[in-house]
Design a protein around this motif. Structure first.
Motif, short mmCIF file in Angstrom:
data_model
loop_
_atom_site.label_atom_id
_atom_site.label_comp_id
_atom_site.label_asym_id
_atom_site.label_seq_id
_atom_site.Cartn_x
_atom_site.Cartn_y
_atom_site.Cartn_z
N HIS A 1 0.82 -1.22 0.00
CA HIS A 1 0.00 0.00 0.00
C HIS A 1 0.85 1.26 0.00
O HIS A 1 0.55 2.22 0.71
CB HIS A 1 -0.96 0.02 1.20
N GLY A 2 1.90 1.30 -0.79
CA GLY A 2 2.65 2.54 -0.88
C GLY A 2 4.12 2.36 -1.15
O GLY A 2 4.55 1.31 -1.63
N GLY A 3 4.88 3.39 -0.85
CA GLY A 3 6.32 3.41 -1.11
C GLY A 3 7.10 2.89 0.08
O GLY A 3 7.46 3.64 0.99
N GLY A 4 7.40 1.61 0.09
CA GLY A 4 8.02 0.99 1.25
C GLY A 4 9.41 1.50 1.56
O GLY A 4 9.81 1.54 2.73
N ILE A 5 10.16 1.92 0.56
CA ILE A 5 11.55 2.33 0.81
C ILE A 5 11.63 3.56 1.71
O ILE A 5 12.57 3.75 2.48
CB ILE A 5 12.31 2.58 -0.52
N THR B 1 1.70 -7.35 1.85
CA THR B 1 2.58 -7.21 3.01
C THR B 1 2.26 -5.90 3.73
O THR B 1 1.42 -5.11 3.28
CB THR B 1 4.07 -7.22 2.61
N ASP B 2 2.97 -5.67 4.83
CA ASP B 2 2.75 -4.48 5.65
C ASP B 2 4.05 -3.70 5.76
O ASP B 2 5.10 -4.27 6.06
CB ASP B 2 2.25 -4.90 7.03
N ARG B 3 3.99 -2.39 5.53
CA ARG B 3 5.21 -1.59 5.54
C ARG B 3 5.88 -1.56 6.91
O ARG B 3 7.10 -1.63 7.03
CB ARG B 3 4.90 -0.16 5.07
N GLU B 4 5.10 -1.41 7.96
CA GLU B 4 5.68 -1.38 9.30
C GLU B 4 6.30 -2.72 9.66
O GLU B 4 7.38 -2.79 10.26
CB GLU B 4 4.62 -0.98 10.32
N ALA B 5 5.64 -3.81 9.27
CA ALA B 5 6.21 -5.13 9.54
C ALA B 5 7.49 -5.34 8.76
O ALA B 5 8.41 -6.03 9.22
CB ALA B 5 5.19 -6.21 9.17
N ASN B 6 7.59 -4.72 7.59
CA ASN B 6 8.81 -4.86 6.79
C ASN B 6 9.99 -4.21 7.50
O ASN B 6 11.10 -4.76 7.53
CB ASN B 6 8.60 -4.22 5.41
N VAL B 7 9.78 -3.04 8.09
CA VAL B 7 10.85 -2.39 8.85
C VAL B 7 11.24 -3.26 10.03
O VAL B 7 12.43 -3.45 10.33
CB VAL B 7 10.40 -1.00 9.33
#
Length: 604
Positions: free
Chosen positions: A505-509, A576-582
């Motif tokens: 849902h967005g720009g993960g980087i 996936t989830d951006r916060e979980a990726n971090v």
């Protein structure tokens, strides 16, 4: 209009097409006949040079050359509605084959749409012959429709350019020379492969049958290019060979040279080989280090593994951590750069070797009398083994379906004959940071010249059109949506291309960059997180793609086995989830740091 691959009618040699063959009843004129002959001559000369593919976006002013391309049965013709997509499609063809593709547009903004792909081809060292049609002089600067200033349109991004007036009779030798030189400049210029721009003025009538073509050379193109392999300087070979057993590292990226030659050099020198997946050298071997980014985040490793010499082969890694570590003082850097690309953003290079990397690797390996003892390399090998075990443990036990595991699993699962196209931002980094060495890895293609997310879907489709072997693309949701329109007609084009779309849902980087920590959450989301609510499976299905979802590693294995290698275009949606990726990045790096510290301590 149906956008698809076409098989143009076959004809033997460069015989002129008749009005009936073009489906036109338009009366011919001398001017139209000359233009048609000019276009057919260019095409014949390009085929003689080795051009096999042409990408055409429909338009009126480009009619003479479009008809000539369609009438020559020796070329594969690819029709793409959108010019921006056409440019990146041609880029994918060239990246997969190494040959010069042609891309043709009409005049006006159609020509400007090619600029992003031209910029990527320039900085990525990718050959491309860009042909833009233009209005004749009498229609310039008088508000004629679809007319703008096109000479010099791409500025310094092209290796060579020519602005051509409306063709005139009696220029046959010039036409053939022009065509051969344009292809030669694109494929073999002094700055290496890159884009060439021909701006071609055509005047009404645009539809006519060509006359007899001007004589060609008895064999081959009008101009040939004899380009031998650059022999490495003997003093450079002796100098490198004398460093065997020292604290050196080899950093290999895309364009590093033949993997077996790079591995032989690492063995001869006793140096670790930090192998980017794009190098082709990330294979099981005593020298191979795949987890360099994670290892060098460990405080225990940064000083213990510090080299005195770094040999750079091919493009640099994306890892900022490794770049900063390599830029420490008192480290000598040798960079191999056969095309004078000057790939040195941190200005660390002491010596630039303008030579072929494969030839250099083999010459140095042969010059070392005995393979160096691997004592220095043993510390790297211990760190690599510890890092890979820690990654496996964390990623296999982590509760959420994570982006690093998607990349690691995809890399391990793909058949060796697959081409893997990787998007910029996080996908290329996940592949670089988290994938383990494997036997016979897939070839990896990526647009890392300008490092943009533009045109990745088109690039993958072009790569798929270049060969019968399957193509898989790993990309994020914004990258997919940016170029989703390129899927128009792709499902019917006879390709085998599977897109693995990681949707967070967005720009993960941006979640890894300072704005994520320093800005209010709402401001960060609006400007950097760029949340989107698009239904990616529905969008892909609307373009005729086969769509599957993969909610965990078992489902990903299953849909990969189902879709990869099958004819058609398919999309695997991974949520996936951006916060979980971090969070998983932090967990992996912490586990690797602890494991590496323990492994190095055991070595004493």
């Amino acid at each position: 209009m149906k956008i698809s691959e076409t098989s143009p009618p076959r004809r033997v040699g460069p015989a002129a097409a008749s009005p009936a063959a073009t489906g036109s009843a338009v009366a011919e004129s001398d001017a139209g006949r000359v233009q048609a002959t000019f276009a057919a001559t260019l095409v014949d000369e390009w085929v003689r040079f080795g051009v096999t593919d042409a990408v055409v976006s429909p338009g009126s002013r480009s009619t003479p050359l479009a008809l000539a391309l369609a009438a020559d049965g020796r070329l594969r013709l690819h029709i793409r509605l959108d010019e921006r997509s056409a440019g990146f499609f041609a880029l994918g063809l060239a990246r997969r084959t190494g040959r010069v593709p042609l891309v043709l547009t009409t005049s006006g903004t159609a020509a400007a749409e090619l600029h992003p792909a031209v910029a990527e081809a320039d900085l990525g060292g990718v050959p491309m012959l860009v042909c833009t049609a233009d209005r004749p002089p009498e229609l310039q600067q008088v508000a004629a429709p679809q007319t703008m200033r096109q000479p010099g349109l791409y500025g310094s991004a092209v290796r060579w350019a020519a602005d051509l007036p409306v063709p005139e009779p009696g220029q046959g030798v010039y036409w053939r020379s022009l065509a051969a030189r344009a292809a030669a400049e694109a494929g073999y210029g002094p700055a290496g492969p890159g884009p060439v721009h021909l701006n071609l003025a055509f005047r009404d009538p645009l539809v006519a049958a060509p006359g007899p073509l001007p004589p060609a050379r008895a064999t081959g193109p009008w101009h040939r290019v004899a380009r031998g392999v650059a022999t490495p300087p003997p003093e450079a070979v002796r100098d490198l060979a004398a460093r065997a057993g020292e604290r050196g590292v080899i950093v290999a990226g895309s364009g590093a040279g033949a993997p077996e030659a790079v591995r032989a050099l690492a063995d001869a020198l006793g140096w670790p080989l930090l192998a980017d997946p794009r190098s082709g050298a990330r294979t099981p071997h005593g020298a191979t280090v795949a987890a360099a980014d994670a290892i060098l985040r460990a405080p225990a490793a940064r000083e213990r593994l510090r080299p005195t010499t770094v040999l750079h082969l091919g493009e640099r890694w994306a890892s900022r951590v490794m770049a900063d570590w390599l830029a420490q003082p008192a480290v000598e850097h040798l960079s191999v750069d056969p095309d004078w690309r000057w790939r040195d953003p941190q200005r660390t290079t002491d010596t630039l070797l303008r030579t072929d990397p494969t030839t250099l690797c083999r010459a140095v390996a042969e010059a070392v009398p005995d393979a160096a003892p691997p004592a220095w390399r043993a510390a790297w090998a211990a760190a690599e083994a510890a890092a890979q075990r820690a990654m496996d443990q964390v990623l296999n036990s982590y509760g959420d379906w994570t982006e690093p595991r998607v990349a690691r699993q995809l890399w391990a699962a793909l058949p060796s004959h697959t081409a893997l196209v990787v998007g910029s931002s996080m996908p290329i980094r996940h592949l670089e940071w988290f994938t383990a060495p494997r036997h016979r890895p897939p070839s990896v293609l990526s647009n890392r010249g300008v490092n943009g997310i533009d045109g990745v879907v088109s690039t993958a489709l072009g790569a798929a059109a270049a060969a019968t072997d399957p193509v898989v693309a790993l990309l994020g949701d914004l990258t997919f949506l940016h170029d989703a329109g390129s899927l128009l007609g792709a499902a019917d084009a006879g390709l085998s291309c599977t897109f693995v779309v990681v949707d967070n849902h967005g720009g993960g980087i941006f979640s890894f960059l300072p704005p994520a920590r320093e800005l209010p959450a709402a401001t960060f989301e609006a400007l950097f997180g760029t949340p989107q609510s698009a239904d990616i499976p529905a969008i892909a299905a609307a373009y005729g793609a086969t769509v599957r979802s993969a909610g965990d590693h078992r489902q990903l294995d299953a849909v990969l086995a189902e879709l990869v290698g099958k004819q058609g275009v398919s999309v695997i949606h991974v949520r996936t989830d951006r916060e979980a990726n971090v969070a998983v990045h932090e967990c992996v790096h912490s586990a690797v740091a602890e494991a590496v510290a323990t492994a190095l301590e055991r070595l004493g």
